[in-house]
Scaffold this motif. Structure first.
Motif, PDB file in Angstrom:
ATOM      1  N   ARG A 630       0.826  -1.040   0.033  1.00 41.53           N
ATOM      2  CA  ARG A 630      -0.088   0.515  -0.138  1.00 41.53           C
ATOM      3  C   ARG A 630       1.161   0.937  -0.180  1.00 41.53           C
ATOM      4  O   ARG A 630       1.252   2.270  -0.448  1.00 41.53           O
ATOM      5  CB  ARG A 630      -0.801  -0.014   1.418  1.00 41.53           C
ATOM      6  N   TRP A 631       2.148   1.353   0.733  1.00 40.17           N
ATOM      7  CA  TRP A 631       2.938   1.873   0.737  1.00 40.17           C
ATOM      8  C   TRP A 631       3.107   2.619  -0.966  1.00 40.17           C
ATOM      9  O   TRP A 631       3.915   3.965  -1.220  1.00 40.17           O
ATOM     10  CB  TRP A 631       3.924   2.552   2.018  1.00 40.17           C
ATOM     11  N   LEU A 632       3.750   1.363  -1.103  1.00 38.84           N
ATOM     12  CA  LEU A 632       4.122   1.430  -2.856  1.00 38.84           C
ATOM     13  C   LEU A 632       3.666   2.204  -3.379  1.00 38.84           C
ATOM     14  O   LEU A 632       3.804   3.608  -4.527  1.00 38.84           O
ATOM     15  CB  LEU A 632       5.258   0.790  -2.835  1.00 38.84           C
ATOM     16  N   CYS A 633       2.017   1.795  -3.333  1.00 39.70           N
ATOM     17  CA  CYS A 633       1.195   2.326  -4.595  1.00 39.70           C
ATOM     18  C   CYS A 633      -0.013   3.493  -4.116  1.00 39.70           C
ATOM     19  O   CYS A 633      -0.642   3.773  -4.643  1.00 39.70           O
ATOM     20  CB  CYS A 633       0.397   1.162  -4.771  1.00 39.70           C
ATOM     21  N   LYS A 634      -0.154   4.019  -3.050  1.00 40.51           N
ATOM     22  CA  LYS A 634      -0.680   4.810  -2.517  1.00 40.51           C
ATOM     23  C   LYS A 634      -0.695   6.505  -3.260  1.00 40.51           C
ATOM     24  O   LYS A 634      -1.840   7.248  -4.131  1.00 40.51           O
ATOM     25  CB  LYS A 634      -0.540   5.425  -0.352  1.00 40.51           C
ATOM     26  N   LEU A 636      -0.241   6.824  -6.658  1.00 40.58           N
ATOM     27  CA  LEU A 636      -0.625   6.763  -7.491  1.00 40.58           C
ATOM     28  C   LEU A 636      -1.311   5.712  -7.618  1.00 40.58           C
ATOM     29  O   LEU A 636      -2.511   5.892  -8.253  1.00 40.58           O
ATOM     30  CB  LEU A 636       0.689   5.258  -8.124  1.00 40.58           C
ATOM     31  N   ALA A 637      -2.390   6.050  -6.565  1.00 38.85           N
ATOM     32  CA  ALA A 637      -4.062   5.601  -6.389  1.00 38.85           C
ATOM     33  C   ALA A 637      -4.355   7.555  -6.578  1.00 38.85           C
ATOM     34  O   ALA A 637      -4.060   7.756  -5.442  1.00 38.85           O
ATOM     35  CB  ALA A 637      -3.848   5.473  -4.682  1.00 38.85           C
ATOM     36  N   LYS A 638      -5.303   7.557  -7.257  1.00 35.74           N
ATOM     37  CA  LYS A 638      -6.681   8.719  -6.586  1.00 35.74           C
ATOM     38  C   LYS A 638      -7.187   9.165  -5.321  1.00 35.74           C
ATOM     39  O   LYS A 638      -7.826   7.946  -5.249  1.00 35.74           O
ATOM     40  CB  LYS A 638      -7.267   8.441  -8.346  1.00 35.74           C
ATOM     41  N   LEU A 639      -7.173  10.267  -5.234  1.00 32.94           N
ATOM     42  CA  LEU A 639      -7.438  10.691  -3.936  1.00 32.94           C
ATOM     43  C   LEU A 639      -8.814  10.283  -4.231  1.00 32.94           C
ATOM     44  O   LEU A 639      -9.710  10.891  -4.821  1.00 32.94           O
ATOM     45  CB  LEU A 639      -7.698  11.962  -3.035  1.00 32.94           C
ATOM     46  N   LYS A 640     -10.127   9.937  -2.924  1.00 31.96           N
ATOM     47  CA  LYS A 640     -11.288   9.932  -2.982  1.00 31.96           C
ATOM     48  C   LYS A 640     -11.591  10.970  -2.007  1.00 31.96           C
ATOM     49  O   LYS A 640     -11.745  11.251  -1.287  1.00 31.96           O
ATOM     50  CB  LYS A 640     -11.912   8.595  -2.546  1.00 31.96           C
ATOM     51  N   THR A 641     -12.420  12.007  -2.821  1.00 29.86           N
ATOM     52  CA  THR A 641     -13.523  12.754  -2.416  1.00 29.86           C
ATOM     53  C   THR A 641     -15.206  12.936  -2.509  1.00 29.86           C
ATOM     54  O   THR A 641     -15.486  12.601  -3.322  1.00 29.86           O
ATOM     55  CB  THR A 641     -12.747  14.142  -3.504  1.00 29.86           C
ATOM     56  N   GLN A 685      13.336   3.688  10.348  1.00 33.15           N
ATOM     57  CA  GLN A 685      12.990   5.450  10.883  1.00 33.15           C
ATOM     58  C   GLN A 685      13.235   6.210   9.720  1.00 33.15           C
ATOM     59  O   GLN A 685      11.870   7.567   9.719  1.00 33.15           O
ATOM     60  CB  GLN A 685      14.530   5.677  11.576  1.00 33.15           C
ATOM     61  N   LYS A 686      13.657   6.079   8.306  1.00 30.80           N
ATOM     62  CA  LYS A 686      13.101   7.101   7.042  1.00 30.80           C
ATOM     63  C   LYS A 686      11.550   6.784   6.750  1.00 30.80           C
ATOM     64  O   LYS A 686      10.874   7.784   6.069  1.00 30.80           O
ATOM     65  CB  LYS A 686      14.139   6.911   6.003  1.00 30.80           C
ATOM     66  N   LEU A 687      11.744   5.620   7.175  1.00 30.26           N
ATOM     67  CA  LEU A 687       9.708   5.507   6.449  1.00 30.26           C
ATOM     68  C   LEU A 687       8.974   6.104   7.204  1.00 30.26           C
ATOM     69  O   LEU A 687       8.328   6.366   7.000  1.00 30.26           O
ATOM     70  CB  LEU A 687       9.516   3.712   6.142  1.00 30.26           C
ATOM     71  N   ALA A 688       9.428   5.496   8.579  1.00 28.18           N
ATOM     72  CA  ALA A 688       8.415   6.896   9.503  1.00 28.18           C
ATOM     73  C   ALA A 688       8.702   7.838   9.536  1.00 28.18           C
ATOM     74  O   ALA A 688       7.385   8.845   9.705  1.00 28.18           O
ATOM     75  CB  ALA A 688       8.211   6.108  10.421  1.00 28.18           C
ATOM     76  N   GLU A 689       9.112   8.452   8.501  1.00 28.61           N
ATOM     77  CA  GLU A 689       9.354   9.872   9.062  1.00 28.61           C
ATOM     78  C   GLU A 689       9.526  10.286   7.217  1.00 28.61           C
ATOM     79  O   GLU A 689       9.110  11.493   7.079  1.00 28.61           O
ATOM     80  CB  GLU A 689      11.344  10.871   8.490  1.00 28.61           C
ATOM     81  N   PHE A 690       8.476   9.518   6.587  1.00 23.68           N
ATOM     82  CA  PHE A 690       8.365   9.702   5.072  1.00 23.68           C
ATOM     83  C   PHE A 690       6.761  10.750   5.042  1.00 23.68           C
ATOM     84  O   PHE A 690       5.904   9.911   5.673  1.00 23.68           O
ATOM     85  CB  PHE A 690       7.816   8.248   3.942  1.00 23.68           C
ATOM     86  N   GLY A 691       6.395  11.601   4.579  1.00 21.43           N
ATOM     87  CA  GLY A 691       5.176  11.860   4.562  1.00 21.43           C
ATOM     88  C   GLY A 691       4.377  11.645   4.831  1.00 21.43           C
ATOM     89  O   GLY A 691       4.204  11.473   6.090  1.00 21.43           O
ATOM     90  N   GLU A 692       3.015  11.215   4.608  1.00 17.73           N
ATOM     91  CA  GLU A 692       1.726  10.869   5.086  1.00 17.73           C
ATOM     92  C   GLU A 692       1.638   9.358   4.824  1.00 17.73           C
ATOM     93  O   GLU A 692       0.729   8.980   5.263  1.00 17.73           O
ATOM     94  CB  GLU A 692       0.294  11.775   4.445  1.00 17.73           C
ATOM     95  N   SER A 693       2.611   8.592   5.491  1.00 12.56           N
ATOM     96  CA  SER A 693       2.712   7.025   5.046  1.00 12.56           C
ATOM     97  C   SER A 693       1.838   6.876   6.399  1.00 12.56           C
ATOM     98  O   SER A 693       2.638   7.120   7.366  1.00 12.56           O
ATOM     99  CB  SER A 693       3.996   6.675   4.692  1.00 12.56           C
ATOM    100  N   ASP A 694       1.836   5.682   5.683  1.00 13.89           N
ATOM    101  CA  ASP A 694       0.792   5.162   7.170  1.00 13.89           C
ATOM    102  C   ASP A 694       1.503   3.636   7.194  1.00 13.89           C
ATOM    103  O   ASP A 694       0.826   2.523   5.866  1.00 13.89           O
ATOM    104  CB  ASP A 694      -0.726   4.641   7.696  1.00 13.89           C
TER     105      ASP A 694
END
Length: 1188
Positions: A630-634, A636-641, A685-694
């Motif tokens: 999910r982190w790799l494809c998020k 590239l996924a269109k946001l649902k609004t 640690q880098k992954l946790a500091e990355f943008g809005e990654s979950d």
């Protein structure tokens, strides 16, 4: 006698026995649970290493640490390889290593469940920079790319279809290609007193449309304002020929208001010809003629006929003889005569309107003719102009080229019906000498107007109907193309072969050798006259794009001088500027998104190229494989609004699924080990500091759930130990059959012997042999050994000890135990007692024979003038069951009639109302009631008697008379107080269905009205006198269906039930209750006030595809209300149409425009409903919910 020869013993079988599976020992460490039963036999022996093995995280696990295939590798430098001698065999230092411990190569298949391999999670998408950039831009929601709407310089501009305006779009494209006409439209100027409203006029909107087709930078123009100025209904399909006539008439009125003389006569000079109708008297040869002008020639068509032949048929003379004689003004008497038609003058632009739509007198409707018509690219009309003698001379004079026309446009009507279809245009662009197909928004360049070209002998074959399949007549020898088929049309569109595109000025081919095209959908043909060549250059005639001056005063127009008017140009310039601004804005957003993408891709590659752990000793964490994917494809996924009230966009929070690696104890679940991935702690640690990654949840390696491991260990140990115990049990179960043993349930034993017993409950073990579901197989209800021995079996003492070891609480029954004495006494009951019960039942049956046979059948024909009593039908049912088998069931105790009386002591049902008789009421004779009262305790009797009464005078009918009155309030409350109730639906079908329905409803209504407390009770038709067979057979034709409903059931739900039961579509059902049709499908049974045993009447009608009278009326209703262009601006410009605007095409009166709307059109099925209809009569769409 020699002794018999002894048989040799067979050698022991080699290999596996039949059905035996090969058991291969697993390599040590390959099974994450291989330590169960081998190293650990109790939960207290489980260590951390064992827990890690269950998830494949232990050093003993065989999961390899795969190299990150996306990591940046240093450049490999080639070093010189020493030359080795080549030998015929193996060299001395050659070593061949064969090892079973070599791990499988890293691949998507083998490493999917390997926690130490972080390849194949979706990184390939990010490696392809161009592809992932495209996906990122799509997900960035940059909006629609206006560049896609940019005009192709090699294609003309298309027109948007506003719903059903293809007929107008096709003609606009044809008119635009006529430069003379286009220039005339551009030259129109408003009068001084109408300067302010000119921009709302159709002539200005046509200027804007033409300007857009000429100067627009977009590939499609929206002619919405032109349709609004003409007041066209964009949802109604109209006739293209009628639109052409009316719009041209309107433009002619506008042109005549202009100051320029050439502009005032533009329509007549460009499109108008002269036609003469004459009659020659056969007696005095007096000639009378009448001259008329035409804008188009209407041609009747026949199958496989040439256009020239149909023009000749139009000019063919007609003999007036017999009853059709001509009244000559000179002879003053009826005379034989000849009627003729002549073409005196032809316009520069000649329109042929093909009468494709004809009137069928059999169906009394219009239909489309599918006749095939052949027409040429070059048409010599000299042979059709003038008198008969002139036409004959022109047909032989090959030098006559005054009226030679070139094909410039073809209008097509696609579709099999005259009431719907689709219009398209194929037009020649003279500037590029290219044919284009105009299908509203879609404009395509066509190399040829069809797949076949008919020339020479081919044309003769077509006319004779002998054209061979595959004969394309392709003179260049090219293979025939596959025929194109068009939607909504069962024939090819136009079968035309394009002439060679050598130059704009080509010599006309000799007549008869020009290309001939055929079509079954051609609706109108547009030809433009060639220029007459000068005498000095007669061999090279020129084709002009405009009409030259002629006898009609045609205007000579220079192509370069056709420039739009300033006002229209300003409108188009504003559209172009808005389009350019949109393109610039999109380009800016795209550039910013590309910058974000480059930064994002670099950061993501930095993480996933280094997140793999090297070995077990490296500090690492456990993350879900799905979380990493999910982190790799998020990105590239269109946001649902979802839109807010204030037109703002609110991002919907992504709902993550349940944890893929955690158990209920919030630790690593060994059952989900296939979803675990080991990630280096430093990269995490880098992954946790990355943008809005979950990427939650995250756990340490040692966080394997101890509780889940213990529970799984218990079950896996059971799977190992249980077969061993069963084998020990089977070995000693029957070894001492003569010694005492134990009784055990057969069902329990059969289940327990299975490899996976069905009774086994995880973490609770197997059920005990004396569990409640198995105890009755061994002991009876008195706690002693059961008399039924078929449900149990004996086992040996040793086998019983094994069972006792597993189930210490089991109370075993020894085989020598005695059977239950109480059960034996019950079984041996005296036969005399049973015989006494049967004798008593036979005695009651004989005394109450009529009640036994007729009380539940509803047959009261034999009860006329006989005192009767009401009793509960349930008592009769229980009594009849006891009569049938007196020793197996209880005898009824009491007869209680209180359910038929209300709190006031009155009846809660009306004996004379058929709907009140239900399955809870039974009728017996008074004599039987007396006998019944001697046998059973009975409540007070409810008496009634069926008598023949006279009401009104001389009218006799049978009715029930009863002493206890009916309480109508309690009766209504009883029938309306229900959760579920049965109602009856009567199906009427056939020609007299409606009449029969009304008759039955009137009878029911009359019967209900007669049920009044102060009047004689109404007739009970169910219990009436016997009728003749003919009458009974006629009633049997009415089909009845009982359905169960609740108060919340809607009419629509009832129709669905009837559709399933009677196979009648809901659209064909007409339900009514008490004479009122139930046309509202949303009404519930409770709101309708339906009672228990109420009756609904169902009438079946055909749908619109049928041929019933109702459907014909409905179809005529839709078609007669179609007013064509009535109510539009085009009708006001045509006096005849304006006068007939309130008349239909069939001469029926229509509603005028100033009156209120007479119909509501359903947007779902387009059916026109009566005014103020709550829903559509055809598809039942609720208008309040958006059906309008």
């Amino acid at each position: 006698m020699p002794p018999k020869r002894k048989h040799r013993t067979s050698p022991p079988p080699k290999g596996l026995a039949a059905g035996e599976q090969l058991k291969r020992g697993k390599l040590p460490g390959s099974d994450p649970w291989g330590w169960v039963g081998a190293e650990v036999t109790d939960t207290s022996q489980i260590t951390l290493e064992h827990r890690l093995m269950t998830c494949g995280l232990s050093r003993r696990s065989k999961n390899p640490f795969c190299v990150n295939k996306y990591a940046n590798k240093p450049e490999k430098r080639s070093s010189p390889v020493p030359k080795r001698d080549v030998a015929d065999g193996e060299l001395q230092d050659d070593v061949i290593v064969i090892s079973d411990d070599e791990p499988p190569p890293c691949s998507k298949k083998f490493c999917k469940n390997n926690p130490n391999c972080l390849n194949y999670l979706g990184q390939d998408t990010w490696e392809d920079e161009d592809k992932v950039r495209e996906l990122f831009l799509k997900a960035s929601d940059l909006g629609f790319n206006p560049v896609l709407n940019a005009r192709d310089p090699e294609l003309p501009v298309g027109l948007k279809n506003l719903g059903a305006t293809c007929y107008a779009n096709a003609f606009i494209q044809v008119w635009f290609r006529d430069l003379t006409f286009r220039n005339g439209v551009y030259m129109c100027q408003p009068s001084h007193d109408k300067e302010d409203v000119f921009e709302d006029s159709p002539i200005f909107q046509l200027q804007v449309t033409f300007t857009a087709l000429q100067e627009c930078t977009q590939n499609v123009f929206n002619p919405e304002k032109l349709a609004e100025s003409l007041k066209l209904s964009t949802s109604e399909q109209q006739d293209a020929q009628e639109f052409s006539k009316l719009f041209m008439s309107h433009l002619d009125v506008e042109f005549q208001k202009q100051s320029s003389p050439s502009l005032r006569s533009l329509v007549s000079n460009q499109f108008q010809g002269e036609q003469v109708y004459g009659t020659i008297c056969g007696g005095c040869h007096n000639k009378s003629e009448r001259s008329t002008d035409f804008l188009e020639l209407e041609i009747n068509i026949e199958n496989n006929a040439r256009l020239e032949d149909r023009i000749a048929a139009l000019l063919q003379n007609e003999k007036l003889t017999g009853d059709n004689k001509y009244l000559c003004s000179r002879c003053e008497s009826l005379q034989d005569a000849t009627r003729y038609t002549e073409l005196r003058n032809l316009p520069p632009v000649l329109h042929f309107s093909l009468l494709r739509f004809i009137y069928d007198f059999n169906s009394m409707e219009r239909k489309k003719s599918k006749h095939n018509l052949l027409f040429p690219t070059t048409l010599n009309m000299d042979q059709f102009v003038g008198s008969a003698a002139a036409r004959k001379a022109a047909s032989t004079d090959k030098s006559a080229k005054k009226y030679v026309y070139e094909l410039r446009g073809v209008l097509l009507h696609k579709g099999a019906s005259a009431y719907h279809g689709h219009y398209e245009a194929q037009v020649l662009d003279t500037a590029s000498n290219t044919w284009f197909q105009f299908d509203d928004e879609n404009v395509t360049k066509i190399e040829s107007l069809g797949e076949r070209r008919h020339t020479g002998r081919d044309v003769v074959d077509v006319l004779n109907g002998n054209l061979k399949k595959g004969n394309t007549g392709n003179m260049r020898g090219r293979p025939a193309k596959k025929k194109r088929r068009i939607d909504d049309s069962d024939d090819e569109v136009v079968e035309i072969s394009s002439p060679p595109m050598e130059s704009k000025t080509t010599e006309a081919k000799p007549h008869g050798l020009e290309d001939i095209f055929s079509s079954k959908d051609v609706y109108m043909l547009i030809y433009v006259r060639k220029d007459v060549p000068s005498p000095g250059n007669s061999n090279q005639p020129t084709m002009t794009t405009v009409s030259q001056a002629s006898g009609h005063g045609g205007v000579m127009v220079d192509t370069g001088s056709v420039s739009p008017p300033p006002r229209a140009q300003e409108v188009v310039n504003s559209l172009n500027a808005a389009h350019d601004m949109a393109c610039d804005g999109y380009a800016k957003r795209e550039k910013e998104a590309k910058g974000r993408f480059d930064e994002l891709r670099n950061r993501m590659r930095e993480i996933y190229t280094s997140w793999s752990a090297k070995d077990v000793e490296e500090d690492s964490v456990i993350i879900s494989r799905q979380a990493l994917e999910r982190w790799l494809c998020k990105p590239l996924a269109k946001l649902k609004t979802k839109p807010k009230v204030a037109d703002e966009a609110e991002t919907i929070a992504e709902i993550l699924p349940a944890s893929d690696i955690l158990c209920d104890h919030d630790a690593l679940d060994p059952q989900k080990a296939n979803n675990m991935k080991r990630v280096s702690a430093s990269v995490y640690q880098k992954l946790a500091e990355f943008g809005e990654s979950d990427i939650s949840p995250v756990r340490q390696v040692q966080d394997v759930c101890e509780t889940c491991v213990r529970e799984s260990f218990v079950e896996r140990l059971y799977q190992i130990e249980h077969p061993r115990l069963v084998a020990q049990f089977d070995a000693v179960c029957d070894d001492t059959p003569d010694e005492p043993g134990y009784w055990i349930s057969k069902v329990w034993l059969k289940d327990w012997r299975l490899q996976k017993p069905k009774m086994h409950t995880p973490l609770q073990g197997d059920a005990s042999p004396d569990a409640p579901e198995y105890l009755g197989h061994v002991v009876c209800e008195h706690g002693q050994l059961s008399l039924v021995s078929t449900a149990r079996r004996s086992i040996s003492t040793k086998a019983g000890d094994i069972i006792k070891g597993l189930f210490p609480q089991w109370v075993a029954r020894s085989t020598p135990d005695e059977l239950c004495a109480i059960c034996e006494a019950t079984i041996n009951m005296s036969k005399e007692d049973k015989r006494e019960l049967r004798r008593k039942a036979e005695d009651e049956k004989a005394r109450l024979r009529h009640m036994h046979d007729n009380a539940l059948t509803g047959n009261t024909l034999l009860l006329e003038n006989v005192p009767c009593v009401i009793l509960p039908a349930q008592f009769v049912r229980v009594w009849r069951k006891w009569i049938g088998r007196p020793t197996d069931g209880p005898r009824p105790e009491v007869v209680d009639n209180s359910q038929f009386l209300c709190e006031h002591g009155h009846l809660v049902f009306d004996p004379n109302c058929p709907n009140d008789w239900d399955s809870s009421i039974a009728v017996v004779q008074m004599t039987e009631w007396t006998l019944l009262a001697d046998l059973y305790p009975c409540s007070s009797p409810i008496t009634l008697e069926k008598k023949l009464v006279e009401n009104p005078p001389n009218v006799f009918d049978t009715k029930f008379e009863h002493d206890i009155p009916v309480c109508h309030d309690c009766r209504s409350q009883r029938r309306s107080n229900y959760d579920f109730a049965d109602i009856t639906v009567r199906l009427f079908s056939g020609k007299n269905a409606h009449k029969e329905t009304m008759t039955q409803e009137n009878k029911t209504h009359k019967s209900e009205e007669s049920a009044h407390p102060h009047q004689t009770y109404g007739s009970h038709r169910t219990f009436g006198t016997r009728q003749s067979k003919r009458i009974r057979e006629s009633k049997d034709t009415v089909e009845k269906k009982r359905i169960t409903v609740s108060k919340s059931t809607t009419v629509k739900d009832i129709k669905v039930m009837l559709q399933e039961a009677l196979k009648i579509p809901t659209i064909c059902q007409r339900l009514s209750h008490c004479g009122q049709e139930l046309d509202d499908n949303s009404v519930t049974v409770g709101s309708l006030g339906l009672l228990i045993n109420d009756v609904l009447d169902l009438r079946e009608v055909e749908d619109d595809d049928g041929s019933t009278a109702d459907d014909v009326t409905r179809a005529k209703k839709r078609r007669k209300e179609e007013r064509g262009f009535g109510g539009t601006l085009l009708a006001s410009s045509h006096p005849a149409l304006a006068a007939d605007a309130t008349m239909s095409s069939e001469g029926e009166a229509q509603q005028s425009d100033h009156e209120p709307a007479s119909a509501q059109v359903c947007q779902t099925c387009t059916y026109e409903n009566p005014p103020n209809s709550p829903r559509c009569e055809l598809c039942q769409t609720d208008f309040k919910l958006g059906g309008m």
